[in-house]
Design an enzyme around this catalytic site. Structure first.
Site, PDB file in Angstrom:
ATOM      1  N   GLY A 137       0.716  -1.104   0.097  1.00 56.98           N
ATOM      2  CA  GLY A 137      -0.062   0.021   0.071  1.00 56.98           C
ATOM      3  C   GLY A 137       0.992   1.167  -0.229  1.00 56.98           C
ATOM      4  O   GLY A 137       2.103   1.070   0.758  1.00 56.98           O
ATOM      5  N   CYS A 144       5.373  -5.842   1.914  1.00 55.86           N
ATOM      6  CA  CYS A 144       5.591  -4.546   1.514  1.00 55.86           C
ATOM      7  C   CYS A 144       4.801  -4.127   2.922  1.00 55.86           C
ATOM      8  O   CYS A 144       4.739  -4.380   4.264  1.00 55.86           O
ATOM      9  CB  CYS A 144       5.453  -3.616   0.719  1.00 55.86           C
ATOM     10  SG  CYS A 144       6.268  -2.674  -0.233  1.00 55.86           S
ATOM     11  N   TYR A 145       4.224  -2.994   2.351  1.00 59.96           N
ATOM     12  CA  TYR A 145       3.263  -2.442   3.720  1.00 59.96           C
ATOM     13  C   TYR A 145       2.155  -3.797   4.633  1.00 59.96           C
ATOM     14  O   TYR A 145       2.470  -2.962   5.141  1.00 59.96           O
ATOM     15  CB  TYR A 145       2.067  -1.964   3.275  1.00 59.96           C
ATOM     16  CG  TYR A 145       1.191  -1.161   4.808  1.00 59.96           C
ATOM     17  CD1 TYR A 145       0.974   0.337   4.254  1.00 59.96           C
ATOM     18  CD2 TYR A 145      -0.215  -1.335   5.342  1.00 59.96           C
ATOM     19  CE1 TYR A 145       0.663   1.008   4.986  1.00 59.96           C
ATOM     20  CE2 TYR A 145      -0.605  -0.782   5.696  1.00 59.96           C
ATOM     21  CZ  TYR A 145      -0.652   0.176   5.595  1.00 59.96           C
ATOM     22  OH  TYR A 145      -1.587   0.927   6.737  1.00 59.96           O
ATOM     23  N   HIS A 203       8.082  -7.295  -4.094  1.00 56.72           N
ATOM     24  CA  HIS A 203       6.041  -7.715  -4.237  1.00 56.72           C
ATOM     25  C   HIS A 203       7.111  -9.275  -5.562  1.00 56.72           C
ATOM     26  O   HIS A 203       7.196  -8.635  -6.315  1.00 56.72           O
ATOM     27  CB  HIS A 203       6.164  -6.517  -5.088  1.00 56.72           C
ATOM     28  CG  HIS A 203       5.438  -5.239  -4.783  1.00 56.72           C
ATOM     29  ND1 HIS A 203       4.493  -5.483  -4.383  1.00 56.72           N
ATOM     30  CD2 HIS A 203       6.543  -3.984  -4.046  1.00 56.72           C
ATOM     31  CE1 HIS A 203       4.181  -3.911  -2.952  1.00 56.72           C
ATOM     32  NE2 HIS A 203       5.109  -3.921  -3.663  1.00 56.72           N
ATOM     33  N   GLU A 253       4.447 -10.291  -6.407  1.00 55.94           N
ATOM     34  CA  GLU A 253       3.378 -10.870  -7.514  1.00 55.94           C
ATOM     35  C   GLU A 253       3.602 -10.130  -8.605  1.00 55.94           C
ATOM     36  O   GLU A 253       2.928 -10.676 -10.113  1.00 55.94           O
ATOM     37  CB  GLU A 253       1.438 -10.380  -6.797  1.00 55.94           C
ATOM     38  CG  GLU A 253       1.974  -8.722  -6.902  1.00 55.94           C
ATOM     39  CD  GLU A 253       2.214  -8.348  -5.961  1.00 55.94           C
ATOM     40  OE1 GLU A 253       3.127  -8.748  -5.225  1.00 55.94           O
ATOM     41  OE2 GLU A 253       2.337  -7.044  -5.362  1.00 55.94           O
ATOM     42  N   ASP A 261     -18.342 -10.902 -21.881  1.00 56.63           N
ATOM     43  CA  ASP A 261     -18.626 -11.035 -20.632  1.00 56.63           C
ATOM     44  C   ASP A 261     -20.506 -11.321 -21.035  1.00 56.63           C
ATOM     45  O   ASP A 261     -20.956 -11.742 -20.393  1.00 56.63           O
ATOM     46  CB  ASP A 261     -18.418  -9.952 -20.639  1.00 56.63           C
ATOM     47  CG  ASP A 261     -16.793  -9.495 -20.241  1.00 56.63           C
ATOM     48  OD1 ASP A 261     -16.152 -10.843 -20.441  1.00 56.63           O
ATOM     49  OD2 ASP A 261     -16.958  -8.164 -19.986  1.00 56.63           O
ATOM     50  N   LYS A 284     -11.414 -12.159 -16.491  1.00 55.58           N
ATOM     51  CA  LYS A 284     -11.594 -12.185 -17.633  1.00 55.58           C
ATOM     52  C   LYS A 284     -10.998 -13.666 -18.225  1.00 55.58           C
ATOM     53  O   LYS A 284     -11.902 -14.478 -18.124  1.00 55.58           O
ATOM     54  CB  LYS A 284     -11.306 -10.899 -18.261  1.00 55.58           C
ATOM     55  CG  LYS A 284     -10.957 -11.211 -19.961  1.00 55.58           C
ATOM     56  CD  LYS A 284     -12.335 -10.093 -20.036  1.00 55.58           C
ATOM     57  CE  LYS A 284     -12.669  -9.843 -21.588  1.00 55.58           C
ATOM     58  NZ  LYS A 284     -13.756  -8.473 -21.472  1.00 55.58           N
TER      59      LYS A 284
END
Ligand code: XMP
Length: 523
Positions: free
Chosen positions: A63, A90-91, A178, A180, A237, A379
């Site tokens: 964050g 992190c945060y 991070h 990710e 969608d 998606k």
């Protein structure tokens, strides 16, 4: 409209607490790619969601704030006493340190931004299979200055002594970087180690297997005599959502397809073929092109164009819905990124909702109950579900097409005279790309009409005609995009065909701009 309950969804899996991270959705997707259900929530609701979901692990995201600021995002520290493994990123790590007897301070010399080398000291559990000196992506201005009792250091980096930490007894883990993002070399392995190895999460998440559960849920919501009205755009969608709802309630689903005169070549026919002829759905095709093009006459401001198109769409749809007097339900192909209850969605540092993109989003005063069978899916998961439903690849894997249609690719005033050549050029681009399977590596590929006269020679005469721009991009989620180069032979063929077959263009150009700073569409 009555919203669906915020606490819907399966139990188990990973609860992700969003502290306003830029990459929170990416964490959720990475976890789901491991076959494990994940859900994102805001810190204020974390304990409530925890009790409902009974997750097998918790991830605290990064964050933009500092944990020591008086109004910094925080959550009930009880989350640390639930007996489930917790991974702070992190945060999230700094918050965990602060609540386990550690200390967080401004980094000064310890601040790190960008790539850095990780020095692995202890390659067990979280770091199994992680290379000893791999690259990781750091982005922090604060640092953990002191660890609480029970914590040990598993890895460090040059300015950051606590890059990876753990209290193994309580199964608390922390990463200052991070995992990710793609720049972190073994980030995927770290997340996998945490989710599957340490937390032993159930790997029962497979969106393709959700068909029966989704159909049952629609049946339950709509009841035995409810009627649903739904706008079909021909995109992935709304198509997948419509086929699901149709499977659940058959002819009690009424679909409306609005032809706004801004569609690509063959679009309307394709929708009619699939939903009327193949699926035998109750589909009403409303040709409102005169009205759209009439109201767009003389308008060249892009925002105004979008607003006009959005307004007319709602008006047309509303009157169609009204004519189906019995329909109390409104079907929509809303996806998870549109509904994530995130700090970002509440106006934090990152904004995930691009409201102007949701042209199909209808006003709240329709006073109908929403049926949104895809609202917990990303998606790519919707695509998997579509495949499972037997929808053709030409639909499930099709490129996104904006709600305002060709209007955002026809710069300035939209006229039939400009739309016609644009449509032809766009069809040529699609044919040449798709027939070679080149679309598989692309997010979007299309033509743009630029009303700028340039000189050309056709036959023996000088002509002054407009410019056709080719745009080909790759992307993960449309938030960022890279321009892509087709093989030169294919570009040559596209250019030749446009210049020979389409009246109105004497020049074809290639857009080689990435997003940011350029956007994918030209308006
Ligand atoms: P930009 O141009 O903002 O586009 O980089 C990002 C993605 O969104 C699509 N797009 C839209 N989709 N309504 C939509 O449904 C819109 O008004 C709209 N504008 C852009 C665009 O095609 C790309 O995939």
């Amino acid at each position: 409209m009555s919203p669906q309950p915020a606490e819907e969804g399966p139990s188990g899996g990973v609860l992700i607490v969003d502290f306003g991270a830029q990459y929170c959705q990416l964490i959720a997707r990475r976890v789901r790619e491991l076959g494990v259900y994940s859900r994102i929530t805001v810190p204020e609701r974390a304990m409530f969601t925890f009790q409902h979901m009974r997750p097998q692990a918790v991830i605290l995201s990064g964050g933009p704030r500092s944990v020591y600021e008086h109004d910094a995002p925080t959550l009930d520290p009880l989350i640390l006493q639930q007996g489930v493994p917790v991974l702070g990123i992190c945060y999230g790590l700094q918050w965990m340190a602060q609540h386990t007897g550690g200390q967080v301070t401004p980094a000064q010399s310890g601040a790190e931004y960008g790539r850095t080398e990780l020095d692995v000291l202890d390659a067990k559990d979280l770091l199994v299979g992680v290379r000893k000196n791999g690259t990781v992506w750091m982005s922090h201005g604060d640092k953990v200055a002191k660890l609480g009792p029970g914590f040990a250091v598993l890895a460090k980096s040059e300015p950051c002594p606590f890059a990876v930490v753990a209290d193994r007894a309580r199964k608390f883990f922390g990463l200052q970087f991070h995992p990710e993002v793609a720049h972190t070399e073994d980030g995927g392995a770290m997340l996998k180690n945490f989710v599957l190895g340490i937390s032993q999460c159930n790997t029962n998440w497979n969106p393709g297997n959700l068909v029966d559960a989704k159909i049952a849920a629609v049946k339950k919501l709509v009841g035995s005599d409810g009627e649903v009205v739904m706008g079909l755009s021909g995109g992935v969608d709304s198509s997948v959502a419509a086929v699901l709802v149709h499977r659940a309630i058959g002819k009690r689903l009424h679909c409306v397809f609005v032809d706004n005169g801004l569609l690509r070549a063959g679009e309307r026919e394709g929708v009619e073929q699939l939903f009327l002829d193949d699926y035998h759905m109750d589909l009403k095709v409303v040709d409102a092109s005169e009205r759209f093009l009439g109201e767009l006459k003389g308008v060249s401001d892009p925002e105004q164009k979008r607003k006009i198109i959005g307004r007319i769409f709602v008006e047309v749809f509303r009157s169609e819905a009204k004519s189906l007097g019995n329909a109390r339900f409104l079907g929509q192909g809303t996806l998870y990124p549109d509904v994530i209850e995130s700090v970002a969605a509440h106006g934090g540092a990152t904004s995930v909702i691009k409201s102007h993109h949701n042209v199909g989003g209808l006003p709240k005063d329709l006073d109908m109950t929403l049926v949104e069978p895809l609202r917990d899916l990303f998606k790519d998961e919707v695509r998997a579900l579509g495949r499972q439903l037997g929808l053709p690849s030409s639909l499930v894997d099709r490129q996104p097409f904006p709600g305002p249609g060709l209007a955002v690719r026809c710069l300035g005033e939209v006229t039939r005279e400009k739309l016609e050549p644009l449509r032809l050029a766009d069809r040529i681009v699609r044919e040449e790309v798709e027939s070679r399977g080149l679309h598989k590596g692309l997010w979007q590929y299309f033509a743009v009409y630029v009303p700028q006269k340039t000189v050309g020679v056709k036959g023996d005469a000088r002509v002054y005609e407009d410019v056709c721009v080719l745009r080909m991009v790759s992307s993960q989620d449309a938030m960022t995009a890279d321009w892509e180069l087709l093989p030169v032979a294919v570009l040559k063929r596209i250019s030749n065909r446009i210049l020979n077959e389409v009246k109105g263009f004497s020049r074809v150009c290639l857009d080689i701009s990435s997003k940011p700073p350029a956007t994918i569409e030209w308006e």
